[in-house]
Each structure stands twice: as structure tokens, then as C-alpha cells.
Design a protein around this motif. Structure first.
Motif, mmCIF file in Angstrom:
data_model
loop_
_atom_site.group_PDB
_atom_site.id
_atom_site.type_symbol
_atom_site.label_atom_id
_atom_site.label_comp_id
_atom_site.label_asym_id
_atom_site.label_seq_id
_atom_site.Cartn_x
_atom_site.Cartn_y
_atom_site.Cartn_z
ATOM 1 N N SER A 1 0.807 -1.216 0.000
ATOM 2 C CA SER A 1 0.000 0.000 0.000
ATOM 3 C C SER A 1 0.842 1.269 0.000
ATOM 4 O O SER A 1 0.357 2.346 -0.341
ATOM 5 C CB SER A 1 -0.917 0.012 1.222
ATOM 6 O OG SER A 1 -0.151 0.062 2.424
ATOM 7 N N GLY A 2 2.110 1.148 0.436
ATOM 8 C CA GLY A 2 2.987 2.316 0.526
ATOM 9 C C GLY A 2 3.447 2.628 1.933
ATOM 10 O O GLY A 2 4.372 3.421 2.120
ATOM 11 N N PHE A 3 2.841 2.002 2.936
ATOM 12 C CA PHE A 3 3.268 2.219 4.316
ATOM 13 C C PHE A 3 4.552 1.439 4.592
ATOM 14 O O PHE A 3 4.774 0.352 4.037
ATOM 15 C CB PHE A 3 2.178 1.785 5.301
ATOM 16 C CG PHE A 3 0.997 2.717 5.337
ATOM 17 C CD1 PHE A 3 1.059 3.905 6.048
ATOM 18 C CD2 PHE A 3 -0.168 2.400 4.643
ATOM 19 C CE1 PHE A 3 -0.019 4.769 6.070
ATOM 20 C CE2 PHE A 3 -1.247 3.257 4.662
ATOM 21 C CZ PHE A 3 -1.187 4.445 5.386
ATOM 22 N N TYR A 4 5.398 1.981 5.485
ATOM 23 C CA TYR A 4 6.646 1.312 5.828
ATOM 24 C C TYR A 4 7.094 1.697 7.234
ATOM 25 O O TYR A 4 6.712 2.750 7.770
ATOM 26 C CB TYR A 4 7.751 1.672 4.828
ATOM 27 C CG TYR A 4 8.109 3.144 4.821
ATOM 28 C CD1 TYR A 4 9.082 3.661 5.670
ATOM 29 C CD2 TYR A 4 7.454 4.042 3.970
ATOM 30 C CE1 TYR A 4 9.401 5.010 5.672
ATOM 31 C CE2 TYR A 4 7.758 5.383 3.956
ATOM 32 C CZ TYR A 4 8.735 5.867 4.808
ATOM 33 O OH TYR A 4 9.038 7.216 4.817
ATOM 34 N N ILE A 5 7.894 0.839 7.840
ATOM 35 C CA ILE A 5 8.560 1.127 9.110
ATOM 36 C C ILE A 5 9.987 0.615 8.995
ATOM 37 O O ILE A 5 10.287 -0.247 8.150
ATOM 38 C CB ILE A 5 7.862 0.479 10.321
ATOM 39 C CG1 ILE A 5 7.779 -1.041 10.142
ATOM 40 C CG2 ILE A 5 6.493 1.080 10.556
ATOM 41 C CD1 ILE A 5 7.250 -1.762 11.368
ATOM 42 N N GLY A 6 10.883 1.126 9.841
ATOM 43 C CA GLY A 6 12.260 0.665 9.766
ATOM 44 C C GLY A 6 13.087 1.076 10.961
ATOM 45 O O GLY A 6 12.659 1.868 11.815
ATOM 46 N N ASN A 7 14.275 0.517 11.011
ATOM 47 C CA ASN A 7 15.255 0.813 12.055
ATOM 48 C C ASN A 7 16.635 0.842 11.415
ATOM 49 O O ASN A 7 16.962 -0.012 10.592
ATOM 50 C CB ASN A 7 15.196 -0.250 13.157
ATOM 51 C CG ASN A 7 16.443 -0.263 14.034
ATOM 52 O OD1 ASN A 7 17.175 -1.253 14.039
ATOM 53 N ND2 ASN A 7 16.693 0.814 14.737
ATOM 54 N N TRP A 8 17.442 1.837 11.799
ATOM 55 C CA TRP A 8 18.816 1.953 11.305
ATOM 56 C C TRP A 8 19.711 2.295 12.484
ATOM 57 O O TRP A 8 19.301 3.053 13.387
ATOM 58 C CB TRP A 8 18.893 3.029 10.230
ATOM 59 C CG TRP A 8 20.255 3.149 9.589
ATOM 60 C CD1 TRP A 8 20.738 2.429 8.548
ATOM 61 C CD2 TRP A 8 21.291 4.077 9.962
ATOM 62 N NE1 TRP A 8 22.007 2.839 8.236
ATOM 63 C CE2 TRP A 8 22.375 3.839 9.096
ATOM 64 C CE3 TRP A 8 21.405 5.059 10.937
ATOM 65 C CZ2 TRP A 8 23.563 4.565 9.169
ATOM 66 C CZ3 TRP A 8 22.588 5.773 11.018
ATOM 67 C CH2 TRP A 8 23.656 5.533 10.135
ATOM 68 N N ASN A 9 20.941 1.759 12.496
ATOM 69 C CA ASN A 9 21.834 1.914 13.648
ATOM 70 C C ASN A 9 23.254 2.220 13.192
ATOM 71 O O ASN A 9 23.673 1.795 12.117
ATOM 72 C CB ASN A 9 21.849 0.629 14.472
ATOM 73 C CG ASN A 9 20.462 0.085 14.716
ATOM 74 O OD1 ASN A 9 19.784 0.464 15.652
ATOM 75 N ND2 ASN A 9 20.015 -0.833 13.840
ATOM 76 N N SER A 10 23.998 2.926 14.044
ATOM 77 C CA SER A 10 25.398 3.217 13.734
ATOM 78 C C SER A 10 26.194 3.400 15.019
ATOM 79 O O SER A 10 25.678 3.917 16.025
ATOM 80 C CB SER A 10 25.517 4.488 12.886
ATOM 81 O OG SER A 10 26.886 4.781 12.602
ATOM 82 N N SER A 11 27.447 2.998 14.974
ATOM 83 C CA SER A 11 28.362 3.360 16.051
ATOM 84 C C SER A 11 28.648 4.858 15.946
ATOM 85 O O SER A 11 28.675 5.424 14.850
ATOM 86 C CB SER A 11 29.660 2.556 15.936
ATOM 87 O OG SER A 11 30.245 2.713 14.655
ATOM 88 N N ILE A 12 28.832 5.519 17.088
ATOM 89 C CA ILE A 12 29.089 6.957 17.132
ATOM 90 C C ILE A 12 30.098 7.276 18.234
ATOM 91 O O ILE A 12 30.369 6.449 19.104
ATOM 92 C CB ILE A 12 27.804 7.784 17.408
ATOM 93 C CG1 ILE A 12 27.214 7.419 18.783
ATOM 94 C CG2 ILE A 12 26.784 7.599 16.300
ATOM 95 C CD1 ILE A 12 26.168 8.390 19.280
ATOM 96 N N SER A 13 30.624 8.505 18.199
ATOM 97 C CA SER A 13 31.438 9.016 19.307
ATOM 98 C C SER A 13 31.187 10.499 19.566
ATOM 99 O O SER A 13 31.772 11.073 20.482
ATOM 100 C CB SER A 13 32.932 8.784 19.024
ATOM 101 O OG SER A 13 33.376 9.611 17.948
#
Length: 258
Positions: A74-86
Motif C-alpha cells: 500500500s505504501g506504508f513502511y517502518i524501519g530501524n537503522w543503527n550506527s556506532s558513534i562518538s
């Protein structure tokens, strides 16, 4: 460093193991059930450093990144994205946070012929230890994007303080990007310019831009190389380790999608 957040490489190792198991599950499921309206995808990347809106996030050190997306027909979406940081530790030695976790959801579709839209919300979450009185870096933004052919324009509006800047609610980011097939060795030319408006921070607003190339090698593997720069005020954007976080740089990315 005290009270560190969970081991970043451990998080991504577990995530990668789950991703690698997905094609086996999908193959056996497809033979037993009709095609689903839902589509899973995932990605893992190693970058020479993490830059966001032109700014250093890992103090010129490499980063590991990855995420998952679930989209509906239908066009709906969900997501997760991750990264190491300092960058949080680099800006305040009393802060302990080594991981960025982004959670987002929205709706995308076509308005007319090649004119597309994308609207949604994005929450940046930074687990870790923060001293009393420290403004939380956790940030929530709403965004609206429009695309036409290879060009995409996007507007982001913060509903909270922006990445730990006090009294910066309602800050905005304007972004125009383009991806252009070159016809040479399968290379794609990537161009971007953005403007970060930071509310109630003197000399905190700035422009960032980038130019680079990327190549898809097949089987989900891709690489990219980009030049990134900003005009951010050096006095405002120098961390406690003495590094100007808006300085120009070359950024190399190695990615695998599933």
C-alpha cells in the motif's frame, strides 16, 4: 569510559546473523504460502567515518552501520537503522554514548507520473549515560519528501530539541539530492546540498554539500566515494578534542543489502 552502552559490534553481529537467516526462511515460506504484501529488506555497511548532515559523528574514525525495513504494498513502511558513534563523548567528556538507533515510519507513493512523495516521522535514540541537567540528544522529526526523476527534495522539522541543543525545538533541515547515471563503468553520480536551521543557537545554522560516485557490483554489494564539506562556524562546531566537526573530508562506504 564509564557506563558504556551495549557493545556496538555485538549488536550488529547479532543483527547480521538474523539477516543472513532471512533468505532461507523466505524460500521455505514462499513454497507453502502465497506471496505476501509485505517486503523485508536489510543492509549492513562499513564506512571510513560517519557523517550526518555534513558533521562528524565518529571523530574521523570508521563506523559500522546497518538496518531493517518492512514495507507494505500500500505504501506504508517502518524501519530501524543503527550506527556506532562518538560525537556525544567528543562534545562532552561526562557523556557516555556509543550507539545511534533510528526508528522511522511513513507512507510513500506516486502523485503523478514520475512525481513521488514520502511523508513520515523519524526518532533518533542515543542510549547511554548523561549527567544531570544535560539536554537529551534524542530527537524526533517529521519529514516530507518529493521526488521527480533523479531529483529528490526533502524537508525535516524537529518536534523536540535538535540533537541536544537547548531550546532548539522547531529547527528545520532542507535537503536536495540527485542521482544520475553516467553511462561509464556503471557509475552513478551523487550530488547533495542541505541547509540546517538551528533555532536559538547563535551562528549554529549552516549549509552542507557533497559530490561523489557509487557503483552496484551485483548480489547486493555496492561501494561509494564522496567528497563532503560544510560552511559551519568553526567556533560553534569544534569538539572538546579540538577537532572541527564540519571540516571537509572524503568518505568511502562499503555496503551489502539483503
Amino acid at each position: 569510559m564509564r557506563n558504556r552502552s551495549p557493545n556496538v559490534l555485538g549488536v550488529f553481529a547479532a543483527s547480521l546473523a538474523a539477516v543472513l537467516a532471512m533468505p532461507v526462511w523466505a524460500q521455505s515460506s514462499d513454497s507453502a504460502a502465497p506471496a505476501s504484501d509485505f517486503t523485508w529488506s536489510a543492509n549492513v555497511s562499513l564506512v571510513s567515518q560517519y557523517r550526518y548532515r555534513g558533521m562528524m559523528q565518529t571523530n574521523n574514525e570508521p563506523a559500522v552501520q546497518g538496518g531493517f525495513d518492512l514495507a507494505h504494498a500500500s505504501g506504508f513502511y517502518i524501519g530501524n537503522w543503527n550506527s556506532s558513534i562518538s560525537w556525544l563523548d567528543d562534545s562532552d567528556p561526562d557523556v557516555s554514548s556509543t550507539l545511534e538507533m533510528d526508528f522511522y515510519g511513513g507512507y510513500r507513493g506516486t502523485l503523478w507520473q514520475d512525481l513521488t512523495f514520502d511523508v513520515g516521522a523519524l526518532h533518533y535514540y542515543y542510549p547511554g549515560s548523561f549527567p544531570a541537567g544535560y539536554t537529551s540528544p534524542d530527537t524526533t522529526e517529521l519529514y516530507l519528501g518529493l521526488g521527480y526523476g533523479p531529483i529528490t527534495a526533502k524537508y525535516s522539522h524537529s518536534l523536540t530539541n535538535l540533537f541536544g541543543v537547548p531550546d532548539s525545538k522547531n529547527s528545520q533541515y532542507y535537503d536536495v539530492s540527485g542521482k544520475f547515471e553516467t553511462g561509464v563503468w556503471g557509475l552513478v553520480l551523487n550530488a547533495h546540498v542541505g541547509y540546517q536551521k538551528v533555532r536559538n543557537l547563535d551562528d549554529g545554522s549552516y549549509t552542507d554539500w557533497s559530490l561523489g560516485v557509487s557503483k552496484d557490483w551485483g548480489q547486493g554489494f555496492s561501494t561509494s566515494l564522496a567528497y563532503i564539506d560544510t560552511n559551519a562556524d568553526r567556533d560553534v562546531y569544534t569538539n572538546t578534542k579540538g577537532k572541527y566537526v564540519g571540516r571537509s573530508t572524503a568518505l568511502l562506504t562499503l555496503s551489502k543489502s539483503f
